[in-house]
Design a protein around this motif. Structure first.
Motif, PDB file in Angstrom:
ATOM      1  N   CYS A 136      -3.131  -7.515  -1.817  1.00 11.85           N
ATOM      2  CA  CYS A 136      -4.363  -6.897  -0.699  1.00 11.85           C
ATOM      3  C   CYS A 136      -5.419  -7.311  -0.947  1.00 11.85           C
ATOM      4  CB  CYS A 136      -4.471  -6.191  -1.596  1.00 11.85           C
ATOM      5  SG  CYS A 136      -2.665  -4.968  -1.650  1.00 11.85           S
ATOM      6  N   ARG A 137      -5.483  -7.827  -1.572  1.00 11.12           N
ATOM      7  CA  ARG A 137      -7.122  -9.054  -2.078  1.00 11.12           C
ATOM      8  C   ARG A 137      -6.427 -10.554  -0.404  1.00 11.12           C
ATOM      9  NH1 ARG A 137     -11.581  -8.043  -5.010  1.00 11.12           N
ATOM     10  NH2 ARG A 137     -10.867  -6.503  -7.325  1.00 11.12           N
ATOM     11  N   TYR A 138      -5.466 -11.767  -0.862  1.00 13.60           N
ATOM     12  CA  TYR A 138      -5.463 -12.140  -0.212  1.00 13.60           C
ATOM     13  C   TYR A 138      -5.455 -11.732   1.045  1.00 13.60           C
ATOM     14  CZ  TYR A 138      -3.117 -16.426   1.227  1.00 13.60           C
ATOM     15  OH  TYR A 138      -2.850 -17.793   2.043  1.00 13.60           O
ATOM     16  N   ALA A 189      -2.153  -1.248  10.762  1.00  9.96           N
ATOM     17  CA  ALA A 189      -1.132  -1.970  10.126  1.00  9.96           C
ATOM     18  C   ALA A 189       0.061  -0.803   9.332  1.00  9.96           C
ATOM     19  CB  ALA A 189      -0.770  -3.289  10.507  1.00  9.96           C
ATOM     20  N   VAL A 190       1.428  -1.162   9.414  1.00  6.39           N
ATOM     21  CA  VAL A 190       1.587  -0.793   7.931  1.00  6.39           C
ATOM     22  C   VAL A 190       2.392  -2.103   7.238  1.00  6.39           C
ATOM     23  CG1 VAL A 190       2.060   1.906   8.241  1.00  6.39           C
ATOM     24  CG2 VAL A 190       3.929   0.017   8.705  1.00  6.39           C
ATOM     25  N   GLY A 191       2.399  -1.809   6.348  1.00 11.09           N
ATOM     26  CA  GLY A 191       3.017  -3.438   5.377  1.00 11.09           C
ATOM     27  C   GLY A 191       3.477  -2.929   4.052  1.00 11.09           C
ATOM     28  N   GLY A 192       4.193  -3.645   2.936  1.00  9.56           N
ATOM     29  CA  GLY A 192       4.844  -3.503   1.968  1.00  9.56           C
ATOM     30  C   GLY A 192       5.941  -4.702   2.014  1.00  9.56           C
ATOM     31  N   ASP A 193       6.237  -4.551   0.483  1.00 13.28           N
ATOM     32  CA  ASP A 193       6.823  -6.078  -0.132  1.00 13.28           C
ATOM     33  C   ASP A 193       8.015  -5.072  -0.657  1.00 13.28           C
ATOM     34  OD1 ASP A 193       5.021  -5.335  -2.101  1.00 13.28           O
ATOM     35  OD2 ASP A 193       6.369  -6.728  -3.366  1.00 13.28           O
ATOM     36  N   SER A 194       9.163  -4.904  -0.285  1.00 17.07           N
ATOM     37  CA  SER A 194      10.539  -4.617  -1.151  1.00 17.07           C
ATOM     38  C   SER A 194      10.734  -3.081  -0.998  1.00 17.07           C
ATOM     39  CB  SER A 194      10.585  -5.590  -2.762  1.00 17.07           C
ATOM     40  OG  SER A 194      11.473  -5.033  -3.118  1.00 17.07           O
ATOM     41  N   HIS A 314      13.018 -13.485  -4.073  1.00 17.90           N
ATOM     42  CA  HIS A 314      11.826 -12.736  -4.232  1.00 17.90           C
ATOM     43  C   HIS A 314      11.055 -12.506  -4.941  1.00 17.90           C
ATOM     44  CE1 HIS A 314      12.119  -8.034  -3.039  1.00 17.90           C
ATOM     45  NE2 HIS A 314      12.156  -7.982  -4.296  1.00 17.90           N
ATOM     46  N   GLY A 315      10.005 -11.877  -4.222  1.00 18.89           N
ATOM     47  CA  GLY A 315       8.963 -11.800  -5.200  1.00 18.89           C
ATOM     48  C   GLY A 315       7.496 -12.963  -4.790  1.00 18.89           C
ATOM     49  N   PHE A 316       7.746 -13.273  -3.346  1.00 19.11           N
ATOM     50  CA  PHE A 316       6.765 -14.729  -3.551  1.00 19.11           C
ATOM     51  C   PHE A 316       5.481 -14.337  -3.218  1.00 19.11           C
ATOM     52  CE2 PHE A 316       9.353 -14.756   0.556  1.00 19.11           C
ATOM     53  CZ  PHE A 316       7.934 -14.478   1.448  1.00 19.11           C
ATOM     54  N   ALA A 317       5.424 -13.256  -2.671  1.00 24.21           N
ATOM     55  CA  ALA A 317       3.877 -12.209  -2.137  1.00 24.21           C
ATOM     56  C   ALA A 317       2.598 -12.630  -3.372  1.00 24.21           C
ATOM     57  CB  ALA A 317       4.390 -11.137  -0.904  1.00 24.21           C
ATOM     58  N   ASN A 318       3.666 -12.154  -4.642  1.00 22.69           N
ATOM     59  CA  ASN A 318       2.825 -11.921  -5.422  1.00 22.69           C
ATOM     60  C   ASN A 318       2.325 -13.525  -5.938  1.00 22.69           C
ATOM     61  OD1 ASN A 318       4.450  -9.414  -5.481  1.00 22.69           O
ATOM     62  ND2 ASN A 318       2.533  -9.073  -6.968  1.00 22.69           N
ATOM     63  N   MET A 319       2.928 -13.724  -5.811  1.00 26.24           N
ATOM     64  CA  MET A 319       2.888 -16.174  -6.704  1.00 26.24           C
ATOM     65  C   MET A 319       1.690 -17.141  -5.723  1.00 26.24           C
ATOM     66  SD  MET A 319       7.242 -16.110  -7.339  1.00 26.24           S
ATOM     67  CE  MET A 319       7.591 -14.384  -8.079  1.00 26.24           C
ATOM     68  N   LEU A 322      -0.108 -19.683  -7.493  1.00 30.42           N
ATOM     69  CA  LEU A 322       0.141 -21.182  -8.076  1.00 30.42           C
ATOM     70  C   LEU A 322       0.322 -21.863  -6.742  1.00 30.42           C
ATOM     71  CD1 LEU A 322       3.482 -19.393 -10.266  1.00 30.42           C
ATOM     72  CD2 LEU A 322       1.221 -20.509 -10.561  1.00 30.42           C
ATOM     73  N   GLY A 323      -0.202 -21.957  -5.771  1.00 29.40           N
ATOM     74  CA  GLY A 323       0.247 -22.350  -4.323  1.00 29.40           C
ATOM     75  C   GLY A 323       1.288 -23.359  -4.276  1.00 29.40           C
ATOM     76  N   GLY A 324       1.312 -24.364  -3.563  1.00 28.32           N
ATOM     77  CA  GLY A 324       2.225 -25.276  -3.053  1.00 28.32           C
ATOM     78  C   GLY A 324       3.393 -24.688  -1.865  1.00 28.32           C
ATOM     79  N   ARG A 325       4.768 -24.047  -2.063  1.00 29.90           N
ATOM     80  CA  ARG A 325       5.335 -22.959  -1.530  1.00 29.90           C
ATOM     81  C   ARG A 325       5.194 -22.246  -1.322  1.00 29.90           C
ATOM     82  NH1 ARG A 325       7.200 -22.742   2.174  1.00 29.90           N
ATOM     83  NH2 ARG A 325       8.650 -22.245   2.419  1.00 29.90           N
ATOM     84  N   PHE A 326       4.685 -21.708  -2.625  1.00 31.02           N
ATOM     85  CA  PHE A 326       4.115 -19.561  -2.736  1.00 31.02           C
ATOM     86  C   PHE A 326       2.984 -19.798  -1.120  1.00 31.02           C
ATOM     87  CE2 PHE A 326       5.915 -20.202  -7.020  1.00 31.02           C
ATOM     88  CZ  PHE A 326       7.037 -19.648  -6.675  1.00 31.02           C
ATOM     89  N   ARG A 327       2.042 -21.022  -1.443  1.00 33.47           N
ATOM     90  CA  ARG A 327       0.991 -20.514  -0.504  1.00 33.47           C
ATOM     91  C   ARG A 327       0.756 -20.365   0.817  1.00 33.47           C
ATOM     92  NH1 ARG A 327      -5.171 -21.888  -2.636  1.00 33.47           N
ATOM     93  NH2 ARG A 327      -3.744 -20.490  -4.453  1.00 33.47           N
TER      94      ARG A 327
END
Length: 349
Positions: A136-138, A189-194, A314-319, A322-327
């Protein structure tokens, strides 16, 4: 009895994890091992390295065992990654129509900004405002929006449709009180993961005031049919097929899983759904149902941008920290949200 991993302070484990991710690429490849390919895709080194570290740390399954253990597990896992965006974000508790929520406002964001009503993932059973705090902060910082994160009730204490009822109530509150939240009532907007993506879809289909945009990370949209990706990525890529079965069994009884409020992919008419950015992960049991939902939106005439991050899990939004592909993936989603709300159909400039 606590495992060895549970006895190590999360700050220490997190520091080790970040140190490993800071290593040169060739060294990370040595740690992760040979590249992984499946279904014509190659797993990103960053994702493979994280999975390797999780195995070395003795991480348990995302679900399984007792509900209490699963909730502690996801909370501990997220505590390894406490990094927040550099720009400060103010938070405050909100009573969103009887549903607890947390409002995120980046420093310097003007009054009347767009608003994202966000629903955290966790299979409707685990997860919390805190496990998705950094997500959410991001989004708040990089999409230049206020974020209202909804603390909906969890199963099995509160089975279906409690979560959908709370999700809708919180959204209706936000739509009616956007000004009180410092937001623009014409850019919500509405949004969410999984599982949170599931709730965002249900709200997008049923709310009295249709949202202006939907941000969907690898949404779970159909409990009634198992698609090939559930088998292709059943084990070894963080979320497993067994996890999804465990979540579904705790959340929704079998006879009700084909209802649109539980499995919105089966809804008859999707034409009123808002413009959407939907992102899936290539190595994810939920990949196929999310992409099928995007295709149904397209056929219904809904503007939709489908993006498969084919090398992620799955779950990459929380990662993202860690940088790289996740960011990279996080940045793309935040950019889509900002574009959708600031330059959307209501003509924001």
């Amino acid at each position: 009895m606590a495992s060895l991993t549970e006895k190590v302070p999360p700050a220490v484990t997190g520091a080790v994890l970040r140190a490993v991710f800071a290593l040169p690429g060739p060294v990370k490849r040595l740690v992760a091992g040979a590249s992984v390919r499946r279904d014509g895709q190659e797993l990103a080194l960053d994702a493979q390295l994280l999975l390797t570290m999780m195995r070395l740390e003795g991480e348990r399954r995302l679900a399984g065992g007792t509900v209490a253990d699963a909730r502690r597990g996801i909370a501990r896992g997220q505590s390894y990654l406490p990094k927040a965006p550099a720009r400060p974000v103010r938070t405050r508790a909100v009573d969103a129509g009887g549903v607890p929520a947390r409002l995120y406002t980046p420093k310097g964001l003007a009054e009347g900004s767009p608003l994202l009503v966000f629903y955290h993932g966790g299979g409707w059973v685990i997860g919390s405002l805190d496990t998705h705090d950094t997500v959410c902060r991001y989004l708040a910082v990089h999409a230049e929006v206020r974020v209202l994160s909804v603390d909906y009730r969890l199963a099995p204490e509160h089975p279906f449709p409690a979560a959908t009822d709370d999700a809708l109530a919180a959204y209706e509150y936000a739509a009616a009180h956007a000004g009180d939240l410092g937001a623009d009532p014409g850019a919500i907007a509405v949004g969410g993961d999984s599982a949170g993506g599931n709730l965002a879809v249900v709200v997008g289909l049923t709310a009295r005031r249709t949202p202006d945009f939907a941000l969907l990370y690898y949404p779970a949209v159909d409990m009634s049919v198992l698609r090939p990706s559930r088998d292709l990525f059943a084990e070894g890529f963080y979320l497993t097929d067994a996890d999804m079965t465990w979540f579904s069994d705790h959340y929704c009884p079998e006879p009700r899983r084909a209802e649109p409020a539980a499995s919105p992919l089966v809804a008859g008419d999707l034409s009123g759904f808002p413009p959407t950015y939907l992102v899936t992960a290539g190595f994810d049991p939920l990949r196929d149902e999310g992409e099928e939902f995007a295709e149904r939106l397209r056929k219904a005439g809904v503007p939709v941008a489908l993006r498969r991050q084919e090398d992620l899990i799955h779950g990459f939004a929380n990662m993202w920290s860690l940088g790289g592909r996740f960011r990279e993936a996080a940045s793309e989603a935040a950019g889509a949200l900002r574009t959708g709300l600031y330059a959307g159909p209501r003509g924001r400039g």
